[in-house]
Design a protein around this motif. Structure first.
Motif, PDB file in Angstrom:
ATOM      1  N   UNK A 302     -33.764  32.061 -56.372  1.00 12.92           N
ATOM      2  CA  UNK A 302     -33.926  30.727 -55.806  1.00 12.92           C
ATOM      3  C   UNK A 302     -33.087  30.588 -54.537  1.00 12.92           C
ATOM      4  N   UNK A 303     -31.892  31.178 -54.524  1.00  9.56           N
ATOM      5  CA  UNK A 303     -31.060  31.129 -53.318  1.00  9.56           C
ATOM      6  C   UNK A 303     -31.775  31.771 -52.137  1.00  9.56           C
ATOM      7  N   UNK A 304     -32.581  32.806 -52.403  1.00  7.05           N
ATOM      8  CA  UNK A 304     -33.284  33.484 -51.312  1.00  7.05           C
ATOM      9  C   UNK A 304     -34.350  32.599 -50.680  1.00  7.05           C
ATOM     10  N   UNK A 305     -34.835  31.585 -51.411  1.00  7.74           N
ATOM     11  CA  UNK A 305     -35.826  30.677 -50.832  1.00  7.74           C
ATOM     12  C   UNK A 305     -35.267  29.925 -49.624  1.00  7.74           C
ATOM     13  N   UNK A 306     -33.967  29.668 -49.648  1.00 11.80           N
ATOM     14  CA  UNK A 306     -33.339  28.830 -48.627  1.00 11.80           C
ATOM     15  C   UNK A 306     -32.731  29.643 -47.489  1.00 11.80           C
TER      16      UNK A 306
END
Length: 353
Positions: A302-306
């Protein structure tokens, strides 16, 4: 023809000759130069890095490729495993993504895996870097419409040079043939040459898996979504990012040192080449979503989405097949070095190493 030329009491003999062959035998500089040429050419042309952040300049991209070139020289079997993983995921996207884009091919799969599609929430203005699992879920849920992009559109953005790849492969083939010829004639090979041979094997396999992937692409395709709610993001994380479970490979770090966990350092945190600082992706995630995924494998994904780009280290999916290929690639590369087991070394220390 031979004639003499008198000049200040010195007689020179001038020979008119044609083609002169190189002297027989091999020198140290010749061997080192040949091996380094093979390694450098293969390393630089085999790299197919993901799409960089939009604010990067050319020198940022050059430093990024230089970093990955160093990784390739040190652990070519690791790059081979990454290439296989990306190729496998790109190929697996074809049947399910053709429901939404009938012309979806392997090139589209690679394009999505390398961060080619950016989704922008028109309500909040937030930009997300999604890959195929997230794009498929969003399209299936009716939250986005995938654009029609042709292979030609992707190739036009790519800076791939098949001539450079072909020249690198020909150079490697010439080195491989000459080495095999020496083995057949029972002539010795230096340890540097033996170390170069498995490197060629790894890079050739990497060429195969990355052949359809775009090279040095700098722009992405923007997809506008009317609205992506917090509940949509939670359901997306649960459906595509192991929010409630972990993959077979995942080992969580101790909670007290979780933000500095070793595996999280490599997978989650990327480097801002402009300031040479670490970008902490989990600090960009909204608190409501972060509380839902923290201390799980989904935190990293999920962190990679941002983040503004996709990390080469973080695969969109991982399973036992990828584990097996990683182990086999290591066996292949390191096992070929055993050919130098009985070689003679200048010192005992070098023999043990």
């Amino acid at each position: 023809m031979v004639r003499t030329i008198p000049y200040e009491n010195i007689t020179f003999t001038e020979h008119s000759v044609g083609f002169v062959h190189e002297p027989n035998g091999r020198g140290t500089l010749g061997i080192v130069w040949t091996c380094l040429t093979v390694i450098v050419l293969n390393t630089w042309t085999v790299l197919h890095v993901n799409i960089p952040p939009s604010h990067w300049r050319s020198w940022h991209m050059y430093l990024h490729k230089l970093k990955w070139a160093s990784v390739t020289v040190l652990i070519p079997e690791g790059i081979l495993a990454i290439a296989f993983t990306q190729w496998r995921h790109a190929r697996n996207t074809i049947p399910k993504m053709r429901r939404f884009v009938p012309a979806w091919t392997l090139h589209h799969g690679f394009y999505a895996e390398m961060g080619g599609f950016k989704v922008v929430d028109e309500t909040t203005g937030q930009q997300y870097t999604f890959r195929t699992p997230q794009l498929h879920w969003l399209a299936q849920s009716g939250l986005i419409s995938l654009p029609e992009i042709t292979n030609k559109d992707i190739r036009d953005k790519s800076k791939a040079s098949r001539l450079a790849k072909t020249l690198a492969c020909l150079q490697s083939a010439q080195f491989l043939v000459s080495s095999l010829a020496r083995v057949v004639q029972n002539l010795p090979l230096t340890t540097l040459e033996i170390g170069t041979l498995p490197f060629i094997g790894c890079t050739w396999l990497t060429y195969y898996f990355w052949w359809a992937k775009a090279v040095d692409m700098e722009t992405s395709t923007i997809i506008y979504a009317p609205s992506i709610s917090k509940d949509d993001l939670r359901r997306l994380a649960e459906a595509t990012c192991f929010a409630k479970k972990s993959g077979s490979w995942y080992r969580p770090a101790v909670k007290e040192i979780h933000s500095r966990g070793w595996d999280f350092y490599w997978f989650e945190k990327s480097t801002d080449m402009k300031t040479l600082s670490i970008v902490r992706g989990n600090k960009l995630v909204p608190s409501e979503l972060y509380d839902f995924v923290k201390h799980s494998e989904a935190e990293t994904r999920v962190a990679s989405w941002y983040l503004p780009s996709v990390s080469e280290f973080l695969a969109s999916e991982w399973d036992n097949v990828n584990d097996t290929v990683l182990v086999l690639a290591g066996w292949f590369f390191n096992g070929l070095h055993l050919a130098a087991w009985n070689s003679q070394f200048p010192t005992q220390v070098e023999s043990l190493l």
